[in-house]
Design a protein around this motif. Sequence first.
Motif, short mmCIF file in Angstrom:
data_model
loop_
_atom_site.label_atom_id
_atom_site.label_comp_id
_atom_site.label_asym_id
_atom_site.label_seq_id
_atom_site.Cartn_x
_atom_site.Cartn_y
_atom_site.Cartn_z
N VAL A 109 8.20 26.51 51.68
CA VAL A 109 7.38 25.81 52.67
C VAL A 109 6.45 24.82 51.96
CG1 VAL A 109 5.56 26.09 54.42
CG2 VAL A 109 7.52 27.65 54.40
N THR A 110 5.82 25.29 50.87
CA THR A 110 4.92 24.40 50.13
C THR A 110 5.68 23.16 49.66
OG1 THR A 110 3.79 26.37 49.40
CG2 THR A 110 3.21 24.36 48.25
N ALA A 111 6.89 23.38 49.15
CA ALA A 111 7.69 22.24 48.66
C ALA A 111 8.00 21.28 49.80
CB ALA A 111 8.97 22.75 48.02
N ARG A 112 8.37 21.81 50.97
CA ARG A 112 8.70 20.91 52.10
C ARG A 112 7.45 20.15 52.57
NH1 ARG A 112 14.22 22.75 54.31
NH2 ARG A 112 14.74 23.69 52.35
N GLU A 113 6.29 20.82 52.43
CA GLU A 113 5.08 20.18 52.96
C GLU A 113 4.65 18.98 52.13
OE1 GLU A 113 2.38 23.38 54.43
OE2 GLU A 113 3.39 22.72 56.27
N ALA A 114 5.27 18.82 50.96
CA ALA A 114 4.99 17.62 50.17
C ALA A 114 5.40 16.37 50.96
CB ALA A 114 5.75 17.69 48.85
N ASP A 115 6.39 16.52 51.84
CA ASP A 115 6.87 15.38 52.64
C ASP A 115 6.23 15.32 54.03
OD1 ASP A 115 8.65 14.95 50.56
OD2 ASP A 115 10.17 16.24 51.47
N TRP A 118 5.22 20.96 57.83
CA TRP A 118 6.43 21.72 58.15
C TRP A 118 6.18 22.43 59.49
CZ3 TRP A 118 11.24 21.64 56.92
CH2 TRP A 118 12.06 22.73 57.21
N PRO A 119 7.18 22.47 60.40
CA PRO A 119 6.91 23.05 61.72
C PRO A 119 6.51 24.53 61.68
CG PRO A 119 9.24 22.44 61.46
CD PRO A 119 8.53 21.92 60.27
N ARG A 120 5.65 24.89 62.58
CA ARG A 120 5.15 26.27 62.68
C ARG A 120 5.55 26.84 64.03
NH1 ARG A 120 1.43 27.65 58.25
NH2 ARG A 120 2.05 25.94 56.90
N TYR A 128 11.42 29.34 59.33
CA TYR A 128 12.24 29.67 58.16
C TYR A 128 12.77 28.37 57.53
CZ TYR A 128 16.29 31.15 55.45
OH TYR A 128 17.22 31.32 54.46
N PRO A 129 12.42 28.13 56.26
CA PRO A 129 12.78 26.85 55.63
C PRO A 129 14.06 26.93 54.79
CG PRO A 129 11.16 27.99 54.29
CD PRO A 129 11.52 28.93 55.41
#
Length: 289
Positions: A109-115, A118-120, A128-129
Amino acid sequence: MPPVFRFAPSPNGFLHLGHAYSALLNFDRARGTGGRLLLRIEDIDATRCRPEYEAAIYEDLAWLGIAWETPVRRQSEHLSDYRAALERLSELGLVYPAFESRAEIARLVTAREADGPWPRDPDGAPLYPGDAKSLSSGERTRLIASGAPYALRLDMAAACRRVDGLSWNELGEGPDGENGTVPARPEAWGDVILARKETPTSYHLSVVVDDALQGVSEIVRGQDLFHATAVHRLLQVLLVLPEPAYRHHALIRDEEGRKLSKSSRATGLRELRAAGATPASVRRLVGLG
Ligand code: GLU
């Protein structure tokens, strides 16, 4: 057929005023409609549930003047029912194993949030990522054979393709005043966990299976479970189970407006009783005087 109600606590702590409110609402509705009241012990989480909490549930509810039918259904005694439902969903091709640990999921999730965000889900947890859905069957077999722990997840996109116009009948009220026919959006929860390697079920799966097996016709519970109803309706349709009505009620809050927790002593039924509360004063405290 008389309506069937249920109160379904988890024995992972002592009951507080919020539970008393929910249990009394169920009891009063059953009384007022000539219906039946069931008590269900939701004890599938063996790491958090304890016999002393279960014993306290019976004692506190009886003290409040609530009567329920016996035998009480204890979920831990019915794992084969949940396993059978899971099997049906698997046969529909809607279940896959995901091997990431909680820590790995948090890292993803942290990695995806760089862009960007991320949906919650409606409870605020990240969807689930992972991409376990696309593992080959050979890879799945190899990982399972290696003894790796896994969660069995619902392929939400595939599940949603099988249903159309999903909704529920809300007799109470959602957190934003929703009532009547409420459109269900289970996709907001992503690929929810249905079971784990060591536990053939989850909250969502067992609650849906049990409500159907027990013939529950009206589900009276707190607004904290309002949005989860979308997942429950989806599972009901996939498993061809009857549709109950829902009556979500407002939550009892503490003086700071927070939801009560099982550890907040000031509102525990045992503490209130020790401090001289009576069943009638508890009713007044929760606004059912
Ligand atoms: N066992 C759940 C809880 O204690 C309630 C389940 C339900 O009412 O659907 O929060």
